[in-house]
Motif scaffolding. Structure first.
Motif, PDB file in Angstrom:
ATOM      1  N   TYR A  79       0.897  -1.368   0.121  1.00 17.98           N
ATOM      2  CA  TYR A  79      -0.057  -0.046   0.068  1.00 17.98           C
ATOM      3  C   TYR A  79       0.883   1.203  -0.102  1.00 17.98           C
ATOM      4  O   TYR A  79       0.505   2.442  -0.570  1.00 17.98           O
ATOM      5  CB  TYR A  79      -1.005  -0.025   1.377  1.00 17.98           C
ATOM      6  N   SER A  80       2.092   1.217   0.305  1.00 18.41           N
ATOM      7  CA  SER A  80       3.033   2.379   0.379  1.00 18.41           C
ATOM      8  C   SER A  80       3.574   2.718  -0.933  1.00 18.41           C
ATOM      9  O   SER A  80       4.090   3.471  -1.006  1.00 18.41           O
ATOM     10  CB  SER A  80       4.196   2.020   1.377  1.00 18.41           C
ATOM     11  N   ILE A  81       3.492   1.906  -1.847  1.00 18.83           N
ATOM     12  CA  ILE A  81       3.864   2.040  -3.336  1.00 18.83           C
ATOM     13  C   ILE A  81       2.858   3.075  -4.066  1.00 18.83           C
ATOM     14  O   ILE A  81       1.664   2.679  -4.085  1.00 18.83           O
ATOM     15  CB  ILE A  81       4.004   0.693  -4.195  1.00 18.83           C
ATOM     16  N   PRO A  82       3.256   3.897  -4.505  1.00 21.97           N
ATOM     17  CA  PRO A  82       2.445   4.988  -5.104  1.00 21.97           C
ATOM     18  C   PRO A  82       1.509   4.321  -6.197  1.00 21.97           C
ATOM     19  O   PRO A  82       2.048   3.537  -6.946  1.00 21.97           O
ATOM     20  CB  PRO A  82       3.403   5.833  -5.696  1.00 21.97           C
ATOM     21  N   GLY A  83       0.278   4.575  -6.056  1.00 19.98           N
ATOM     22  CA  GLY A  83      -0.745   4.065  -7.037  1.00 19.98           C
ATOM     23  C   GLY A  83      -1.154   2.685  -6.730  1.00 19.98           C
ATOM     24  O   GLY A  83      -1.982   2.125  -7.528  1.00 19.98           O
ATOM     25  N   PHE A  84      -0.574   1.881  -5.942  1.00 18.57           N
ATOM     26  CA  PHE A  84      -1.026   0.493  -5.770  1.00 18.57           C
ATOM     27  C   PHE A  84      -2.413   0.449  -5.302  1.00 18.57           C
ATOM     28  O   PHE A  84      -3.307  -0.331  -5.671  1.00 18.57           O
ATOM     29  CB  PHE A  84      -0.070  -0.173  -4.958  1.00 18.57           C
ATOM     30  N   ASN A  85      -2.697   1.032  -4.145  1.00 20.50           N
ATOM     31  CA  ASN A  85      -4.138   1.213  -3.422  1.00 20.50           C
ATOM     32  C   ASN A  85      -4.901   1.857  -4.361  1.00 20.50           C
ATOM     33  O   ASN A  85      -5.138   3.024  -5.097  1.00 20.50           O
ATOM     34  CB  ASN A  85      -3.917   1.941  -2.123  1.00 20.50           C
ATOM     35  N   GLY A  86      -6.023   1.081  -5.030  1.00 21.91           N
ATOM     36  CA  GLY A  86      -7.061   1.584  -5.914  1.00 21.91           C
ATOM     37  C   GLY A  86      -6.824   1.044  -7.528  1.00 21.91           C
ATOM     38  O   GLY A  86      -7.420   1.242  -8.258  1.00 21.91           O
ATOM     39  N   SER A  87      -5.531   0.316  -7.514  1.00 27.16           N
ATOM     40  CA  SER A  87      -5.195  -0.234  -8.868  1.00 27.16           C
ATOM     41  C   SER A  87      -5.898  -1.846  -8.963  1.00 27.16           C
ATOM     42  O   SER A  87      -6.426  -2.137  -7.977  1.00 27.16           O
ATOM     43  CB  SER A  87      -3.761  -0.562  -8.997  1.00 27.16           C
ATOM     44  N   GLU A  88      -6.074  -2.100 -10.225  1.00 29.82           N
ATOM     45  CA  GLU A  88      -6.690  -3.146 -10.533  1.00 29.82           C
ATOM     46  C   GLU A  88      -5.917  -4.733  -9.849  1.00 29.82           C
ATOM     47  O   GLU A  88      -6.458  -5.431  -9.551  1.00 29.82           O
ATOM     48  CB  GLU A  88      -7.025  -3.489 -11.829  1.00 29.82           C
ATOM     49  N   ASP A  89      -4.607  -4.309  -9.839  1.00 31.89           N
ATOM     50  CA  ASP A  89      -3.743  -5.211  -9.064  1.00 31.89           C
ATOM     51  C   ASP A  89      -4.193  -5.580  -7.692  1.00 31.89           C
ATOM     52  O   ASP A  89      -4.306  -6.719  -7.243  1.00 31.89           O
ATOM     53  CB  ASP A  89      -2.325  -4.881  -9.130  1.00 31.89           C
ATOM     54  N   CYS A  90      -4.492  -4.421  -7.150  1.00 34.42           N
ATOM     55  CA  CYS A  90      -4.797  -4.309  -5.449  1.00 34.42           C
ATOM     56  C   CYS A  90      -6.032  -4.992  -5.392  1.00 34.42           C
ATOM     57  O   CYS A  90      -6.232  -5.846  -4.536  1.00 34.42           O
ATOM     58  CB  CYS A  90      -4.823  -3.130  -5.024  1.00 34.42           C
ATOM     59  N   ALA A  91      -6.976  -4.693  -6.274  1.00 37.56           N
ATOM     60  CA  ALA A  91      -8.347  -5.260  -6.150  1.00 37.56           C
ATOM     61  C   ALA A  91      -8.389  -6.614  -6.294  1.00 37.56           C
ATOM     62  O   ALA A  91      -9.250  -7.406  -5.585  1.00 37.56           O
ATOM     63  CB  ALA A  91      -9.186  -4.517  -7.130  1.00 37.56           C
ATOM     64  N   ALA A  92      -7.550  -7.027  -7.248  1.00 41.11           N
ATOM     65  CA  ALA A  92      -7.621  -8.490  -7.555  1.00 41.11           C
ATOM     66  C   ALA A  92      -7.070  -9.306  -6.344  1.00 41.11           C
ATOM     67  O   ALA A  92      -7.516 -10.311  -6.093  1.00 41.11           O
ATOM     68  CB  ALA A  92      -6.910  -8.848  -8.756  1.00 41.11           C
ATOM     69  N   LEU A  93      -6.022  -8.761  -5.703  1.00 38.43           N
ATOM     70  CA  LEU A  93      -5.232  -9.677  -4.789  1.00 38.43           C
ATOM     71  C   LEU A  93      -6.205  -9.376  -3.469  1.00 38.43           C
ATOM     72  O   LEU A  93      -6.066 -10.718  -2.755  1.00 38.43           O
ATOM     73  CB  LEU A  93      -3.821  -8.743  -4.330  1.00 38.43           C
ATOM     74  N   GLU A  94      -6.797  -8.583  -3.273  1.00 39.90           N
ATOM     75  CA  GLU A  94      -7.689  -8.601  -2.087  1.00 39.90           C
ATOM     76  C   GLU A  94      -8.796  -9.597  -2.077  1.00 39.90           C
ATOM     77  O   GLU A  94      -9.099 -10.431  -1.241  1.00 39.90           O
ATOM     78  CB  GLU A  94      -8.297  -6.970  -1.848  1.00 39.90           C
ATOM     79  N   GLN A  95      -9.185  -9.511  -3.523  1.00 35.82           N
ATOM     80  CA  GLN A  95     -10.482 -10.725  -3.794  1.00 35.82           C
ATOM     81  C   GLN A  95      -9.811 -11.975  -3.480  1.00 35.82           C
ATOM     82  O   GLN A  95     -10.303 -12.938  -3.072  1.00 35.82           O
ATOM     83  CB  GLN A  95     -10.760 -10.348  -5.107  1.00 35.82           C
ATOM     84  N   LEU A  96      -8.542 -12.149  -4.103  1.00 40.19           N
ATOM     85  CA  LEU A  96      -7.821 -13.293  -3.945  1.00 40.19           C
ATOM     86  C   LEU A  96      -7.653 -13.983  -2.574  1.00 40.19           C
ATOM     87  O   LEU A  96      -7.862 -15.036  -2.246  1.00 40.19           O
ATOM     88  CB  LEU A  96      -6.462 -13.515  -4.829  1.00 40.19           C
ATOM     89  N   LEU A  97      -7.053 -13.060  -1.592  1.00 40.45           N
ATOM     90  CA  LEU A  97      -6.754 -13.419  -0.355  1.00 40.45           C
ATOM     91  C   LEU A  97      -8.321 -13.636   0.300  1.00 40.45           C
ATOM     92  O   LEU A  97      -8.052 -14.422   1.422  1.00 40.45           O
ATOM     93  CB  LEU A  97      -6.046 -12.181   0.389  1.00 40.45           C
ATOM     94  N   GLU A  98      -9.270 -12.984   0.042  1.00 41.19           N
ATOM     95  CA  GLU A  98     -10.608 -13.077   0.814  1.00 41.19           C
ATOM     96  C   GLU A  98     -11.155 -14.667   0.613  1.00 41.19           C
ATOM     97  O   GLU A  98     -11.376 -15.216   1.098  1.00 41.19           O
ATOM     98  CB  GLU A  98     -11.358 -12.183   0.076  1.00 41.19           C
ATOM     99  N   GLY A  99     -10.999 -15.033  -0.779  1.00 43.99           N
ATOM    100  CA  GLY A  99     -11.254 -16.276  -1.459  1.00 43.99           C
ATOM    101  C   GLY A  99     -10.481 -17.235  -0.606  1.00 43.99           C
ATOM    102  O   GLY A  99     -11.023 -18.368  -0.277  1.00 43.99           O
ATOM    103  N   TYR A 100      -9.259 -16.997  -0.579  1.00 46.99           N
ATOM    104  CA  TYR A 100      -8.436 -17.915  -0.108  1.00 46.99           C
ATOM    105  C   TYR A 100      -8.722 -18.300   1.406  1.00 46.99           C
ATOM    106  O   TYR A 100      -8.911 -19.580   2.016  1.00 46.99           O
ATOM    107  CB  TYR A 100      -7.003 -17.708  -0.013  1.00 46.99           C
ATOM    108  N   ASP A 101      -9.105 -17.168   1.953  1.00 45.46           N
ATOM    109  CA  ASP A 101      -9.262 -17.104   3.611  1.00 45.46           C
ATOM    110  C   ASP A 101     -10.251 -17.889   4.097  1.00 45.46           C
ATOM    111  O   ASP A 101     -10.727 -18.579   5.018  1.00 45.46           O
ATOM    112  CB  ASP A 101      -9.167 -15.671   4.095  1.00 45.46           C
TER     113      ASP A 101
END
Length: 314
Positions: free
Chosen positions: A221-243
């Motif tokens: 999240y500290s990397i400029p532009g990551f929060n709000g990117s499609e990469d970030c959204a996909a990873l959050e969804q992946l982690l949610e599904g895995y959990d």
């Protein structure tokens, strides 16, 4: 033609040995001239497809250059000897000589040439001994990084990371990817940092380390532009599904173009990712009872569910 080249090579060998002889009026061998003749002999032997004799001529050339304190030329000759071994499919021996050449390039103060030699050795041995290739690529990356040639260092680290993933050396792959990501962040190539975060998360999940995967996303999240990117959204969804052990959700995310069009080794990690327990959803006891009762009880079950949540989720 081959016989002619062999005779030509033997003539050069004879001349080289003559230059190395000493006598009453010649106290010191002429190493420079001898090295030149050995080099010509090596070329002639190579053209005649006599690779073992060409290798021997290269080694003699290297020795002559070393005696003449010409380290760069000696390293070149050792590298050529290694290439002759490659022609004979003696790859581990070839790599040893090229490594020796790279050390001499470093000693001579030509680190870029040393790193290029290490990369060449890595390519030679990659299919035979991936472990050795990883080591060579990492050494090359280290040399490039010391010279502040970060893009070349990243190329070598990338090759090492992919080989580590391919060989299922996932703990080491995670560290290698973190190193890559740090350098990409340093040179402000943020979009590639996002891609490396995806690769890291896939590696951590294959290591069954959900905590490390989550921490990896959190730190990004500290990397400029990551929060709000499609990469970030996909990873959050992946982690949610895995959990939640939702295999369908995990598979859906890993089949996104964002994942499928990564480097092949990482794309495979996504396509083969299985949630803990295999993603089998446990049925509630009520659902099992309903099945045994038949369709007539469906309405009463719906009422039960309605009553259960009538007071709200809390």
């Amino acid at each position: 033609m081959a016989a002619q080249k062999i005779n030509e090579a033997l003539e050069h060998i004879a001349k080289a040995e003559k230059y190395l002889k000493t006598g009453f009026l010649k106290w010191k061998p002429d190493y420079d001239s001898a090295a030149t003749e050995y080099g010509k002999a090596a070329v002639a032997f190579k053209n005649a497809k006599q690779f073992d004799q060409a290798r021997e001529a290269c080694l003699r050339e290297a020795e002559a250059h070393e005696n003449n304190k010409a380290l760069f030329h000696a390293a070149k000759a050792y590298e050529q000897a290694g290439m002759m071994l490659k022609e004979m499919q003696r790859l581990p021996e070839a790599v040893q000589l090229i490594e020796k050449a790279s050390m001499m390039y470093l000693e001579n103060g030509t680190p870029d040439t040393a790193a290029i030699a290490l990369e060449r050795a890595g390519k030679l041995i990659e299919n035979v001994s991936p472990e050795k290739a990883v080591q060579l690529y990492q050494q090359a990356a280290s040399v490039f990084e010391n010279e502040e040639r970060l893009r070349q260092a990243l190329e070598m680290l990338g090759k090492a990371s992919r080989l580590l993933v391919r060989g299922r050396r996932l703990d080491e792959a995670a560290l290698s990817l973190q190193k890559e990501k740090s350098i990409y962040k340093e040179i402000e190539n943020y979009p590639t940092c996002y891609k490396k975060t995806i690769a890291q998360v896939l590696v951590h999940l294959h290591r069954n380390d959900y905590v490390a995967a989550e921490r990896c996303v959190r730190e990004s999240y500290s990397i400029p532009g990551f929060n709000g990117s499609e990469d970030c959204a996909a990873l959050e969804q992946l982690l949610e599904g895995y959990d939640q052990q939702d295999q369908d959700q995990v598979s859906e995310v890993c089949n996104l173009p964002l994942f499928k069009y990564m480097d092949n080794d990482y794309a495979k990690l996504g396509l083969t990712l299985v949630v803990p327990g295999g993603g089998i959803k446990k049925k509630s006891p009520n659902a099992t009872q309903d099945k045994t009762r038949g369709p007539a009880t469906v309405g009463s079950h719906a009422d039960e569910e309605e009553d259960e949540y009538s007071g709200g989720l809390c």
